[in-house]
Design a protein around this motif. Structure first.
Motif, PDB file in Angstrom:
ATOM      1  N   LYS A   1      32.876  26.894  30.499  1.00  0.00           N
ATOM      2  CA  LYS A   1      34.536  27.201  29.481  1.00  0.00           C
ATOM      3  C   LYS A   1      34.612  28.770  29.890  1.00  0.00           C
ATOM      4  O   LYS A   1      35.428  28.437  29.597  1.00  0.00           O
ATOM      5  CB  LYS A   1      34.394  26.177  28.020  1.00  0.00           C
ATOM      6  CG  LYS A   1      33.874  25.184  27.842  1.00  0.00           C
ATOM      7  CD  LYS A   1      33.755  24.579  26.795  1.00  0.00           C
ATOM      8  CE  LYS A   1      33.853  23.072  26.250  1.00  0.00           C
ATOM      9  NZ  LYS A   1      33.416  22.602  25.350  1.00  0.00           N
ATOM     10  N   LEU A   2      33.133  28.621  29.910  1.00  0.00           N
ATOM     11  CA  LEU A   2      32.845  30.477  29.649  1.00  0.00           C
ATOM     12  C   LEU A   2      34.071  30.984  31.140  1.00  0.00           C
ATOM     13  O   LEU A   2      33.739  30.377  32.022  1.00  0.00           O
ATOM     14  CB  LEU A   2      31.804  31.516  29.961  1.00  0.00           C
ATOM     15  CG  LEU A   2      31.775  30.744  28.689  1.00  0.00           C
ATOM     16  CD1 LEU A   2      30.074  31.634  28.554  1.00  0.00           C
ATOM     17  CD2 LEU A   2      32.139  31.767  27.481  1.00  0.00           C
ATOM     18  N   PRO A   3      35.115  32.356  31.501  1.00  0.00           N
ATOM     19  CA  PRO A   3      35.003  32.681  32.362  1.00  0.00           C
ATOM     20  C   PRO A   3      34.539  33.312  33.362  1.00  0.00           C
ATOM     21  O   PRO A   3      33.924  33.619  33.193  1.00  0.00           O
ATOM     22  CB  PRO A   3      36.030  32.958  31.604  1.00  0.00           C
ATOM     23  CG  PRO A   3      35.848  34.803  30.581  1.00  0.00           C
ATOM     24  CD  PRO A   3      35.228  33.398  29.806  1.00  0.00           C
ATOM     25  N   SER A   4      34.641  33.285  34.783  1.00  0.00           N
ATOM     26  CA  SER A   4      34.202  33.586  35.961  1.00  0.00           C
ATOM     27  C   SER A   4      34.538  34.776  36.195  1.00  0.00           C
ATOM     28  O   SER A   4      35.167  35.726  36.841  1.00  0.00           O
ATOM     29  CB  SER A   4      34.175  33.039  37.204  1.00  0.00           C
ATOM     30  OG  SER A   4      34.585  31.498  37.066  1.00  0.00           O
ATOM     31  N   VAL A   5      33.935  35.659  35.290  1.00  0.00           N
ATOM     32  CA  VAL A   5      33.919  37.153  35.050  1.00  0.00           C
ATOM     33  C   VAL A   5      32.473  38.039  36.094  1.00  0.00           C
ATOM     34  O   VAL A   5      31.033  36.960  35.820  1.00  0.00           O
ATOM     35  CB  VAL A   5      33.269  37.991  33.503  1.00  0.00           C
ATOM     36  CG1 VAL A   5      34.102  39.191  33.527  1.00  0.00           C
ATOM     37  CG2 VAL A   5      34.741  37.009  32.419  1.00  0.00           C
TER      38      VAL A   5
ATOM     39  N   HIS B   1      37.317  34.749  23.505  1.00  0.00           N
ATOM     40  CA  HIS B   1      38.765  35.410  24.585  1.00  0.00           C
ATOM     41  C   HIS B   1      38.056  34.629  25.992  1.00  0.00           C
ATOM     42  O   HIS B   1      39.065  34.574  26.407  1.00  0.00           O
ATOM     43  CB  HIS B   1      37.621  36.528  24.886  1.00  0.00           C
ATOM     44  CG  HIS B   1      37.831  37.212  23.550  1.00  0.00           C
ATOM     45  ND1 HIS B   1      39.322  38.150  23.168  1.00  0.00           N
ATOM     46  CD2 HIS B   1      36.945  38.159  22.593  1.00  0.00           C
ATOM     47  CE1 HIS B   1      39.087  38.753  21.859  1.00  0.00           C
ATOM     48  NE2 HIS B   1      37.668  38.905  21.503  1.00  0.00           N
ATOM     49  N   ALA B   2      37.655  33.101  25.942  1.00  0.00           N
ATOM     50  CA  ALA B   2      37.378  32.273  26.960  1.00  0.00           C
ATOM     51  C   ALA B   2      38.808  31.925  28.134  1.00  0.00           C
ATOM     52  O   ALA B   2      39.152  32.330  29.517  1.00  0.00           O
ATOM     53  CB  ALA B   2      37.100  31.336  27.361  1.00  0.00           C
ATOM     54  N   ALA B   3      39.608  31.535  26.931  1.00  0.00           N
ATOM     55  CA  ALA B   3      41.184  31.312  27.755  1.00  0.00           C
ATOM     56  C   ALA B   3      41.991  32.396  27.291  1.00  0.00           C
ATOM     57  O   ALA B   3      43.443  31.734  26.916  1.00  0.00           O
ATOM     58  CB  ALA B   3      41.474  29.656  27.300  1.00  0.00           C
ATOM     59  N   SER B   4      41.987  33.568  27.169  1.00  0.00           N
ATOM     60  CA  SER B   4      42.565  34.809  26.677  1.00  0.00           C
ATOM     61  C   SER B   4      43.092  35.769  27.657  1.00  0.00           C
ATOM     62  O   SER B   4      42.268  35.886  28.664  1.00  0.00           O
ATOM     63  CB  SER B   4      42.684  35.175  25.671  1.00  0.00           C
ATOM     64  OG  SER B   4      41.796  36.346  25.497  1.00  0.00           O
TER      65      SER B   4
ATOM     66  N   THR C   1      37.947  41.295  45.197  1.00  0.00           N
ATOM     67  CA  THR C   1      38.447  40.741  44.792  1.00  0.00           C
ATOM     68  C   THR C   1      37.562  39.388  43.721  1.00  0.00           C
ATOM     69  O   THR C   1      37.002  39.156  44.509  1.00  0.00           O
ATOM     70  CB  THR C   1      39.119  39.286  45.385  1.00  0.00           C
ATOM     71  OG1 THR C   1      39.910  40.792  46.821  1.00  0.00           O
ATOM     72  CG2 THR C   1      39.951  38.659  45.061  1.00  0.00           C
ATOM     73  N   LEU C   2      37.977  39.840  42.623  1.00  0.00           N
ATOM     74  CA  LEU C   2      38.024  38.995  41.807  1.00  0.00           C
ATOM     75  C   LEU C   2      38.705  37.447  41.537  1.00  0.00           C
ATOM     76  O   LEU C   2      40.099  37.704  41.615  1.00  0.00           O
ATOM     77  CB  LEU C   2      38.065  39.592  40.755  1.00  0.00           C
ATOM     78  CG  LEU C   2      36.985  41.405  40.820  1.00  0.00           C
ATOM     79  CD1 LEU C   2      36.714  42.756  39.169  1.00  0.00           C
ATOM     80  CD2 LEU C   2      35.820  40.687  41.195  1.00  0.00           C
ATOM     81  N   PRO C   3      37.857  36.811  40.718  1.00  0.00           N
ATOM     82  CA  PRO C   3      38.864  35.466  40.721  1.00  0.00           C
ATOM     83  C   PRO C   3      40.002  36.241  39.402  1.00  0.00           C
ATOM     84  O   PRO C   3      39.745  36.580  38.489  1.00  0.00           O
ATOM     85  CB  PRO C   3      37.694  34.765  39.562  1.00  0.00           C
ATOM     86  CG  PRO C   3      36.610  35.607  39.334  1.00  0.00           C
ATOM     87  CD  PRO C   3      36.047  37.125  39.592  1.00  0.00           C
ATOM     88  N   PRO C   4      41.019  35.249  39.321  1.00  0.00           N
ATOM     89  CA  PRO C   4      41.981  35.062  39.243  1.00  0.00           C
ATOM     90  C   PRO C   4      41.662  34.912  37.187  1.00  0.00           C
ATOM     91  O   PRO C   4      40.621  34.332  36.579  1.00  0.00           O
ATOM     92  CB  PRO C   4      43.125  34.158  39.222  1.00  0.00           C
ATOM     93  CG  PRO C   4      42.313  33.177  39.668  1.00  0.00           C
ATOM     94  CD  PRO C   4      40.732  33.539  40.360  1.00  0.00           C
ATOM     95  N   LEU C   5      42.597  35.574  36.134  1.00  0.00           N
ATOM     96  CA  LEU C   5      42.468  35.457  34.376  1.00  0.00           C
ATOM     97  C   LEU C   5      42.605  34.232  34.111  1.00  0.00           C
ATOM     98  O   LEU C   5      43.399  33.472  34.925  1.00  0.00           O
ATOM     99  CB  LEU C   5      43.261  36.318  33.759  1.00  0.00           C
ATOM    100  CG  LEU C   5      42.723  37.940  33.853  1.00  0.00           C
ATOM    101  CD1 LEU C   5      43.522  39.033  32.899  1.00  0.00           C
ATOM    102  CD2 LEU C   5      41.215  38.195  33.737  1.00  0.00           C
ATOM    103  N   PRO C   6      41.581  33.248  33.159  1.00  0.00           N
ATOM    104  CA  PRO C   6      41.859  31.968  33.267  1.00  0.00           C
ATOM    105  C   PRO C   6      43.904  31.603  32.232  1.00  0.00           C
ATOM    106  O   PRO C   6      44.164  32.877  31.995  1.00  0.00           O
ATOM    107  CB  PRO C   6      41.860  31.704  31.800  1.00  0.00           C
ATOM    108  CG  PRO C   6      40.908  32.813  31.010  1.00  0.00           C
ATOM    109  CD  PRO C   6      41.160  33.554  32.296  1.00  0.00           C
ATOM    110  N   SER C   7      44.468  30.773  32.713  1.00  0.00           N
ATOM    111  CA  SER C   7      46.150  30.085  32.325  1.00  0.00           C
ATOM    112  C   SER C   7      45.730  29.610  31.223  1.00  0.00           C
ATOM    113  O   SER C   7      44.568  29.468  30.548  1.00  0.00           O
ATOM    114  CB  SER C   7      46.520  30.271  33.922  1.00  0.00           C
ATOM    115  OG  SER C   7      45.711  29.139  34.062  1.00  0.00           O
TER     116      SER C   7
END
Length: 148
Positions: free
Chosen positions: A87-91, A54-57, A142-148
């Motif tokens: 490659k993993l999102p900054s969650v 789900h990294a880029a979704s 404030t959290l990082p934006p979701l990947p686009s």
């Protein structure tokens, strides 16, 4: 939270192998009064697999609640995997565990955990955890934006 408000649904990846704790955590967030979508996995391997899939979704979680004591891949190894995989999102990762050991706290932060919370011993106190996470991580941070 920058990409949603408490009136929007918040997506959480819950990494927890104890079914009783899963139930208590879900009830705590429900009682806190905000819409939460839980993706629940019971071991570290499944957590890393979920994050990679789900990294880029849009289904990438907003927050991760991570137990340390997991079968297969431990919570510490999950933290290492997240930190070491660009490659993993900054969650944000909130460690939520029964351990109050100083060495576990230190190691979690060394591995880039964003917060360390000790599970309460009283089931009624789980609601306090839900409210605290909502108040800070959902309403204020404030959290990082979701990947686009």
């Amino acid at each position: 939270m920058s990409q949603s408000s408490s009136s929007d649904s918040v997506s959480l990846l819950l990494v927890e192998d104890n079914p009783g704790d899963v139930r208590l955590i879900k009830e705590a967030f429900k009682s806190a009064g905000f819409a939460t979508t839980f993706h629940t996995v019971s071991d570290g391997d499944a957590a890393l697999e979920f994050l990679r899939e789900h990294a880029a979704s849009e289904t990438s979680p907003d927050l991760i609640l991570l137990d340390l004591n997991l079968p297969k891949t431990s919570g510490f190894e999950v933290l290492e995997g997240i930190r070491d995989d660009p490659k993993l999102p900054s969650v944000p990762v909130l460690v939520l565990t029964s351990s109050a050991a100083t060495e576990d706290v230190v190691k979690s932060y060394e591995l880039c955990a964003n917060a360390y919370l000790t599970k309460p011993t009283d089931p009624d106190e789980f609601a306090d955890i839900g409210r605290a996470v909502e108040a800070f991580w959902i309403d204020e941070a404030t959290l990082p934006p979701l990947p686009s």
